[in-house]
Design a protein around this motif. Structure first.
Motif: not given
Length: 418
Positions: A315, A312-313
């Motif tokens: 956003s 996950p990053s």
């Protein structure tokens, strides 16, 4: 749906000749007319290619015909399969888009015996079951439509029956009071008419006496005058006494007719705000369909990456206005146009933010505690109202509640499959 378009030989068509095709090469992905297919079948490079008749090719669904064995980005043949992205790749794809993908396999291994695999048979069974379930569900819903049509018909009959019953009862009450009015009016009128008749007789008598008195004073003798005056005086006194008696009694009382409508009857127009209520009572479905396989998740290709491989990053960040710092966020929804909807339990409200994270507006507030929310379709969001035993549908564009669903229990959560 299979294509019915007439196919022309690809090689001839490129030369401006429209020769009808007879075969399709599954590897070259071009059509051949009869003269052109012979050299194609004899060439060392293509003699082992699989071909099919144009008739059979046209039986293939259009969306399948559009699937190519060549990469659209690099115009090279697919040779590999990326398990992480679940897609075929050409050699150049591995350097352009799949450098970090480690689970690359030969596409031929993935496609080996795909048509004879157990998954194909299982899918065939699933398709049959799903079609039967749809037919069963359609039949069930048509029956339900017929049922609610009958329910509507009975409801109309009940409403009209009640309306007629009320009308008949009101007609009866109306006739009773009209009869009472007629009786009392007749009684009053008869009494006064009788009295008027009696008084008119006396008035006529007094008129006659006045005329006689005038003649008497002109022509009668003194004796006649003396006796006549006594008789006239006696009659006049009696008439005066008659009028006084009438006046001292109740003969000249003003008896006025007045109608007083029943307060209970008046309250109908004041208190009865509706004829009744129409409710939709929801019960469990009696529809029985075939249960799907528990292993529906089986795929013709290897599984994708596990959760441990998902990276996950960050956003987006939603910017909360200063006057809204104390939000108790119970749900966040991303709409199809990438706008955000926030469910705030603290102030019982839905808030909308732009796809840049900027606050746009308050959508709606609730009188009951909202516990959860989810996107349904179009501009519709569903919100669970906990102890109110309700789920409401909100149009987030029109900022209004468009429907309520009642439940016989608390509703603390809501989800939608469309």
């Amino acid at each position: 749906m299979a294509s019915s378009v007439k196919q022309f030989c690809t090689i001839c068509y490129d030369d401006g000749i429209s020769n009808s095709a007879v075969t399709w090469c599954t590897e070259c992905e071009i059509f051949f007319c009869e003269p052109c297919q012979k050299p194609h079948g004899k060439s060392r490079l293509s003699k082992n290619h699989k071909t099919m008749s144009v008739e059979n090719y046209q039986k293939i669904p259009t969306f399948i015909q559009e699937i190519s064995s060549q990469c659209k980005d690099h115009s090279k043949k697919f040779e590999l399969y990326c398990s992480y992205h679940a897609c075929p790749c050409c050699v150049q794809c591995t350097t352009d888009k799949h450098q970090k993908c480690h689970d690359m396999k030969p596409l031929s291994d993935i496609l080996k015996q795909v048509k004879s695999s157990a998954s194909v048979q299982l899918l065939k069974t699933d398709l049959k079951d799903v079609k039967e379930n749809l037919d069963t569900a359609i039949k069930y819903l048509k029956t339900r439509i017929s049922t609610i049509n009958n329910q509507k018909k009975k409801a109309i009959e009940e409403i009209q029956k009640t309306r007629k019953s009320i009308a008949d009862y009101l007609n009866k009450l109306e006739q009773t009071i009209l009869d009472d009015l007629e009786f009392k009016h007749s009684k009053l009128k008869l009494r006064m008419t009788t009295l008027v008749g009696q008084m008119e007789q006396r008035a006529s008598k007094m008129k006659q006496i006045r005329s006689e008195f005038t003649e008497m004073t002109k022509h009668a003798t003194e004796l006649q005058m003396y006796i006549g005056l006594r008789e006239i005086e006696k009659t006049t006194s009696q008439t005066a006494k008659y009028i006084e008696d009438l006046e001292s009694g109740d003969s000249f009382y003003e008896n006025n007719l007045e109608v007083k409508i029943s307060s209970a009857l008046r309250s109908i127009s004041q208190d009865a705000k509706s004829f009744g209520d129409i409710k939709i009572n929801t019960t469990s479905s009696t529809l029985q369909i075939k249960t799907g396989r528990k292993d529906q998740a089986q795929h013709l290709v290897p599984k994708g990456p596990g959760i441990d491989l998902i990276k996950p990053s960050f956003s987006k960040k939603l910017i909360i206005p200063e006057n809204m710092r104390f939000l108790d966020i119970y749900a966040t929804i991303i709409l199809p146009d990438s706008k955000f909807v926030i469910l705030d339990y603290n102030k019982k409200q839905l808030l909308m933010f732009s796809n840049d994270g900027i606050f746009i507006r308050q959508i709606v507030t609730f009188t009951d505690d909202p516990f959860d929310a989810c996107f349904v379709k179009n501009n519709t969001v569903a919100v669970a109202l906990g102890e109110a035993n309700q789920t409401v549908f909100v149009d987030v564009e029109k900022n209004t509640i468009i429907e309520r669903i009642e439940f016989p229990h608390k509703c603390d959560g809501v989800a939608s499959d469309g």
